[in-house]
Structure formats: C-alpha cells, structure tokens
Design a protein around this motif. Structure first.
Motif, PDB file in Angstrom:
ATOM      1  N   UNK A 140     -43.720  12.061   6.505  1.00  0.00           N
ATOM      2  CA  UNK A 140     -44.243  12.924   5.119  1.00  0.00           C
ATOM      3  C   UNK A 140     -43.194  13.860   4.653  1.00  0.00           C
ATOM      4  N   UNK A 141     -43.382  14.377   6.219  1.00  0.00           N
ATOM      5  CA  UNK A 141     -42.598  16.305   5.259  1.00  0.00           C
ATOM      6  C   UNK A 141     -40.873  15.679   4.483  1.00  0.00           C
ATOM      7  N   UNK A 142     -40.574  14.873   5.180  1.00  0.00           N
ATOM      8  CA  UNK A 142     -39.060  14.200   4.550  1.00  0.00           C
ATOM      9  C   UNK A 142     -39.870  13.068   3.140  1.00  0.00           C
ATOM     10  N   UNK A 143     -40.501  12.541   3.293  1.00  0.00           N
ATOM     11  CA  UNK A 143     -40.750  11.333   2.100  1.00  0.00           C
ATOM     12  C   UNK A 143     -41.047  12.510   0.935  1.00  0.00           C
TER      13      UNK A 143
ATOM     14  N   UNK B  71     -33.585   9.854   8.682  1.00  0.00           N
ATOM     15  CA  UNK B  71     -33.192   8.720   8.725  1.00  0.00           C
ATOM     16  C   UNK B  71     -33.836   7.265   8.603  1.00  0.00           C
ATOM     17  N   UNK B  72     -35.512   7.401   9.362  1.00  0.00           N
ATOM     18  CA  UNK B  72     -35.996   6.565   9.285  1.00  0.00           C
ATOM     19  C   UNK B  72     -36.276   6.393   8.585  1.00  0.00           C
ATOM     20  N   UNK B  73     -36.150   6.585   7.499  1.00  0.00           N
ATOM     21  CA  UNK B  73     -36.894   6.754   6.127  1.00  0.00           C
ATOM     22  C   UNK B  73     -35.671   5.977   5.365  1.00  0.00           C
ATOM     23  N   UNK B  74     -34.542   6.352   5.253  1.00  0.00           N
ATOM     24  CA  UNK B  74     -33.421   6.036   4.703  1.00  0.00           C
ATOM     25  C   UNK B  74     -32.833   4.966   5.024  1.00  0.00           C
ATOM     26  N   UNK B  75     -33.182   4.061   5.975  1.00  0.00           N
ATOM     27  CA  UNK B  75     -32.598   3.182   7.020  1.00  0.00           C
ATOM     28  C   UNK B  75     -31.280   3.636   7.149  1.00  0.00           C
ATOM     29  N   UNK B  76     -30.788   4.462   8.589  1.00  0.00           N
ATOM     30  CA  UNK B  76     -30.052   4.780   8.553  1.00  0.00           C
ATOM     31  C   UNK B  76     -30.013   4.682  10.140  1.00  0.00           C
TER      32      UNK B  76
ATOM     33  N   UNK C 144     -36.566  16.080  -4.433  1.00  0.00           N
ATOM     34  CA  UNK C 144     -35.169  17.092  -4.001  1.00  0.00           C
ATOM     35  C   UNK C 144     -34.014  15.460  -4.051  1.00  0.00           C
ATOM     36  N   UNK C 145     -34.285  14.941  -2.873  1.00  0.00           N
ATOM     37  CA  UNK C 145     -32.901  13.770  -2.962  1.00  0.00           C
ATOM     38  C   UNK C 145     -32.619  14.586  -1.633  1.00  0.00           C
TER      39      UNK C 145
ATOM     40  N   UNK D  76     -28.611  16.291  -1.962  1.00  0.00           N
ATOM     41  CA  UNK D  76     -29.289  17.738  -2.641  1.00  0.00           C
ATOM     42  C   UNK D  76     -29.474  18.203  -0.813  1.00  0.00           C
ATOM     43  N   UNK D  77     -30.330  18.288  -0.233  1.00  0.00           N
ATOM     44  CA  UNK D  77     -31.131  18.622   0.527  1.00  0.00           C
ATOM     45  C   UNK D  77     -30.527  19.075   1.880  1.00  0.00           C
ATOM     46  N   UNK D  78     -29.618  17.762   1.750  1.00  0.00           N
ATOM     47  CA  UNK D  78     -28.395  18.031   2.507  1.00  0.00           C
ATOM     48  C   UNK D  78     -26.973  18.483   2.319  1.00  0.00           C
ATOM     49  N   UNK D  79     -26.759  19.536   1.297  1.00  0.00           N
ATOM     50  CA  UNK D  79     -25.754  19.869   0.678  1.00  0.00           C
ATOM     51  C   UNK D  79     -26.456  21.610   0.772  1.00  0.00           C
TER      52      UNK D  79
END
Length: 163
Positions: free
Chosen positions: A38-41, A15-20, A47-48, A51-54
């Motif tokens: 960095x793990x999420x980045x 959420x920090x990276x996606x600014x939400x 993968x995006x 896609x990870x959420x799905x």
C-alpha cells in the motif's frame, strides 16, 4: 539501515504493482518492501512511478529513505485531502496551537489576578506561608509570572471574542 539487506527472490512492492521483473539494481526495492504494497500504491497514485524514480535518482543515497517516507506521508495526506494535502494538517495544528496559547494566556491572567487579590495563606499552625520571593531558588518567580501573563494577554488582544 535496511537499504542494503539482501533480498529474497520476491519482487519489491513497486515491481509487483507495476508487474515487472525486479532487478538487483531496482531503485525502489530498498524503500518499498514487498510486505508494504500500500505504501507504493499510494505514492504511485499521487506522484507516479516515473517521477518517484527520478526523485530517488537525484537524491543522495543516505537521504533516500527519508525522501520516500516524506513522499509516502504527502501521498497519504493528499489522498485524504486532495486540495490541501499535508498543508491542511499543518494549518489545523497551527490553529490548535494558537487556541491553546490563548487558553494558556487566559489561565495565566486569571492566576495572576487570583494571586494578586488573595489574602495571605495560613498553614495549619496559624503562621503565614512565606512568599515565593523569599526563597533564593524562586526569587521573583511570581513577579515574572505576573509580568509574563500580562505580556501574553497583550499579545492576544486581537482576539476580543475570548475575553
């Protein structure tokens, strides 16, 4: 399992990276902690987030942490080697394993040749050291070793450049 730990008011790394705003039901929060951005980045870059959420929604909850770790490993490998990803690492390890098996076969063959050609060994008192076959616990050890060495050598006869 750290998945159900109560979170502080800070957002997860995703959420920090996606600014939400990070909600209590955020699918990413248990797996992408705020102290591991960095793990999420890396996962997002390969993968995006969508896609990870799905993927996480489709995977049973008890397997999600392993899934995220697997995605993070693949993303890291993909960023290092965009063409082969983790398959390149696997292929490298398999080649190394074959090289080591060949080296082991050569060493076994040399040891077997040495054992077959060496004269009896005498101890400090001038008597001969007994053969391994004379020991019940080791019965046939040398014979099976020599047999296994020659079998292994036959398995690697396709590598003529080594011998």
């Amino acid at each position: 399992m750290r998945n159900h730990e109560p979170r502080a008011s800070s957002s997860c790394a995703a959420c920090k990276f996606l600014k939400r705003r990070c909600t209590p039901t955020c699918i990413f929060a248990p797996y992408f902690r705020s102290d591991e951005p960095n793990k999420f980045v890396k996962v997002h870059k390969v993968f995006g987030a969508s896609n990870v959420s799905k993927i996480l929604i489709e995977v049973p909850e008890e397997q999600r942490e392993d899934t995220v770790n697997s995605l993070a490993y693949e993303a890291e490998a993909r960023l290092r080697d965009p063409v082969y990803g983790c398959i390149g690492a696997i292929a490298l390890l398999q080649r190394k394993m074959v090289e080591l098996q060949v080296d082991l076969a050569i060493a076994r063959a040399r040891l077997a040749r040495y054992a077959a050609n060496s004269p009896p060994i005498l101890n400090d008192h001038g008597s001969m050291i007994p053969n391994f076959a004379e020991f019940p616990a080791c019965g046939g050890l040398v014979d099976s070793f020599i047999q296994n060495s020659s079998d292994t050598m036959n398995d690697f006869s396709q590598f003529p450049y080594i011998f």
